[in-house]
Design an enzyme around this catalytic site. Structure first.
Site, short mmCIF file in Angstrom:
data_model
loop_
_atom_site.label_atom_id
_atom_site.label_comp_id
_atom_site.label_asym_id
_atom_site.label_seq_id
_atom_site.Cartn_x
_atom_site.Cartn_y
_atom_site.Cartn_z
CB SER A 105 -0.86 0.00 1.27
OG SER A 105 -1.40 1.27 1.52
CE1 TYR A 129 -4.17 -2.36 4.90
CE2 TYR A 129 -3.25 -0.18 4.52
CZ TYR A 129 -3.79 -1.36 4.03
OH TYR A 129 -3.93 -1.52 2.67
N1 LIG Z 1 -8.65 -1.29 -1.47
C1 LIG Z 1 -7.67 -0.42 -1.31
O1 LIG Z 1 -7.88 0.81 -1.38
C2 LIG Z 1 -6.28 -0.90 -1.08
C3 LIG Z 1 -5.24 0.01 -1.23
C4 LIG Z 1 -3.93 -0.42 -1.01
C5 LIG Z 1 -3.69 -1.73 -0.70
N2 LIG Z 1 -4.72 -2.60 -0.56
C6 LIG Z 1 -4.40 -3.99 -0.21
O2 LIG Z 1 -4.98 -4.85 -1.15
C7 LIG Z 1 -5.18 -6.13 -0.57
C8 LIG Z 1 -6.59 -6.58 -0.87
O3 LIG Z 1 -7.49 -5.71 -0.21
P1 LIG Z 1 -8.92 -5.38 -0.80
O4 LIG Z 1 -9.05 -3.91 -0.78
O5 LIG Z 1 -9.13 -6.13 -2.04
O6 LIG Z 1 -9.83 -5.93 0.39
P2 LIG Z 1 -11.11 -6.88 0.41
O7 LIG Z 1 -12.06 -6.50 -0.65
O8 LIG Z 1 -11.57 -6.84 1.83
O9 LIG Z 1 -10.51 -8.33 0.08
C9 LIG Z 1 -9.64 -8.95 0.96
C10 LIG Z 1 -9.68 -10.44 0.75
O10 LIG Z 1 -8.71 -11.04 1.63
C11 LIG Z 1 -9.32 -12.12 2.31
N3 LIG Z 1 -8.70 -12.31 3.62
C12 LIG Z 1 -8.62 -11.44 4.64
N4 LIG Z 1 -7.97 -12.00 5.67
C13 LIG Z 1 -7.65 -13.25 5.29
C14 LIG Z 1 -6.99 -14.32 5.91
N5 LIG Z 1 -6.53 -14.23 7.17
N6 LIG Z 1 -6.81 -15.48 5.22
C15 LIG Z 1 -7.28 -15.60 3.96
N7 LIG Z 1 -7.92 -14.61 3.31
C16 LIG Z 1 -8.10 -13.46 3.97
C17 LIG Z 1 -10.76 -11.70 2.45
O11 LIG Z 1 -11.55 -12.84 2.76
P3 LIG Z 1 -13.15 -12.71 2.83
O12 LIG Z 1 -13.58 -12.85 1.42
O13 LIG Z 1 -13.62 -13.77 3.70
O14 LIG Z 1 -13.43 -11.33 3.41
C18 LIG Z 1 -11.01 -11.09 1.09
O15 LIG Z 1 -11.30 -12.09 0.15
C19 LIG Z 1 -4.91 -5.95 0.93
O16 LIG Z 1 -3.64 -6.45 1.23
C20 LIG Z 1 -4.95 -4.45 1.11
O17 LIG Z 1 -4.16 -4.03 2.18
C21 LIG Z 1 -6.01 -2.21 -0.74
#
Ligand SMILES: NC(=O)c1ccc[n+]([C@@H]2O[C@H](COP(=O)([O-])OP(=O)(O)OC[C@H]3O[C@@H](n4cnc5c(N)ncnc54)[C@H](OP(=O)(O)O)[C@@H]3O)[C@@H](O)[C@H]2O)c1
Length: 254
Positions: free
Chosen positions: A141, A153
Site C-alpha cells: 500500500s 495497517y
Molecule cells: N482497497 C484499497 O484501497 C487498497 C489500497 C492499497 C492496498 N490494498 C491492499 O490490497 C489487498 C486486498 O485488499 P482489498 O481492498 O481487495 O480488500 P477486500 O475486498 O476486503 O478483500 C480482501 C480479501 O482477503 C481475504 N482475507 C482477509 N484476511 C484473510 C486471511 N486471514 N486469510 C485468507 N484470506 C483473507 C478476504 O476474505 P473474505 O472474502 O472472507 O473477506 C477477502 O477475500 C490488501 O492487502 C490491502 O491491504 C487495498
C-alpha cells in the site's frame, strides 16, 4: 500451445484479489486458484464469474494459520505439482491510531498482513521452485511509507515492503522474482469487511476521494492494478525483482 501458468491469488474472493482473478481468466493463459477466508464472498465471487467459476479452484482458510496453509500446499501439489505465481492480496484493516487501536486489532493486522504472507510464501516455496519463471507478487500500500488511517495497517505494510525486498534477494538463487504493488485507494470491500464504514458511508467516501486524486479518480482493480499484476507474473518481467510499484493516480506527487 504454451503451457498455462498456475497462479494462486490470496483474497481472491473480493476486491483486488477478485479483480485480478477476473483479469487473469480473461487472458486465457492461467490456471487460477483462490485462497480466502469466508464462504459468503466465495459464493458471491462464483456468482459474478458465472460459467468461468468452474475453472477456478476456490480454497477456504486463513493465511495466518499454518495448518490451513499446509492444506493449500497439498491441494496444489496434488492437482498441479507446481506453482508458477503467488499473488499475496489477502489483507485486512481496522482504522485507529495509538489510542484507539486495541492490542487484538494490532495483532490481527500484523498476523494477516505480514506474518501470513511470510508463512504462506515459506510453505509454498517448494512448489514455486518447481514452477517455470516463478514470481511472487505482494499487494502492499502507499501507506507502507505514508502514515494515515490505521497504525497497525501502515506498520504491517512497511514490514511487508522489507519482506518483499528480503525475499527478492533471498530467492534470486532460485531465480524466483518477488515484487510489490503499492496502490492508493482502490474500490473494494476492505472497509466494509472491517466494519469501519457502512455501504452508504463507503459510497460517500468514494465520491469525496475521487476529487482528491491528481488523475481525477480513485483506482479500479481491473484496469489499474490487474494488468500490472499480470505483467509481474509473466515472462515479460524476467529481469524485475525487489521492485516496489507505487500505483496511486499521482497522489504521492503532491
Ligand atoms: N482497497 C484499497 O484501497 C487498497 C489500497 C492499497 C492496498 N490494498 C491492499 O490490497 C489487498 C486486498 O485488499 P482489498 O481492498 O481487495 O480488500 P477486500 O475486498 O476486503 O478483500 C480482501 C480479501 O482477503 C481475504 N482475507 C482477509 N484476511 C484473510 C486471511 N486471514 N486469510 C485468507 N484470506 C483473507 C478476504 O476474505 P473474505 O472474502 O472472507 O473477506 C477477502 O477475500 C490488501 O492487502 C490491502 O491491504 C487495498
Amino acid at each position: 500451445m504454451e503451457e498455462k501458468k498456475v497462479i494462486l491469488v490470496t483474497g481472491g474472493a473480493s476486491g483486488i484479489g477478485f479483480g485480478t482473478i477476473e483479469y487473469l481468466l480473461e487472458q486465457g493463459k492461467y490456471e487460477v486458484i483462490s485462497f480466502s477466508r469466508g464462504e459468503k464472498n466465495i459464493n458471491l465471487a462464483k456468482e459474478k464469474l458465472k460459467e468461468k467459476a468452474d475453472s477456478v479452484l476456490f480454497l477456504q482458510g486463513d493465511i495466518s494459520n499454518e495448518d490451513d496453509c499446509k492444506k493449500v500446499f497439498e491441494e496444489i501439489d496434488n492437482k498441479y505439482g507446481k506453482l508458477d505465481g503467488l499473488v499475496n492480496s489477502a489483507g485486512i484493516i481496522k482504522l485507529g491510531g495509538l489510542e484507539e487501536q486495541t492490542l487484538e486489532q494490532w495483532n490481527n493486522s500484523i498476523n494477516v498482513n505480514l506474518t501470513g504472507i511470510f508463512l504462506l510464501s515459506k510453505i509454498l516455496l517448494p512448489l514455486l521452485k518447481k514452477g517455470t519463471n516463478a514470481s511472487i507478487l505482494n499487494i502492499s500500500s502507499i501507506h507502507s511509507e505514508k502514515p494515515g488511517g490505521s497504525i497497525a495497517y501502515c506498520t504491517s505494510k512497511a514490514g511487508l515492503d522489507m519482506l518483499t525486498k528480503f525475499m527478492a534477494q533471498d530467492l534470486t538463487k532460485y531465480k524466483i522474482r518477488v515484487n510489490s504493488i503499492n496502490p492508493a485507494f482502490v474500490e473494494s470491500n476492505i472497509y466494509l469487511n472491517s466494519g469501519d464504514y457502512t455501504e452508504s458511508e463507503y459510497k460517500e467516501l468514494i465520491k469525496k476521494r475521487n476529487s482528491t486524486y491528481p488523475l481525477g479518480r480513485i483506482g479500479n482493480v481491473y484496469d489499474d492494478i490487474a494488468p500490472l499484476v499480470e505483467f509481474l507474473l509473466s515472462d515479460k518481467s524476467l529481469w524485475t525483482t525487489g521492485s516496489i510499484y507505487v500505483v496511486d493516480g499521482g497522489k504521492s506527487l503532491f
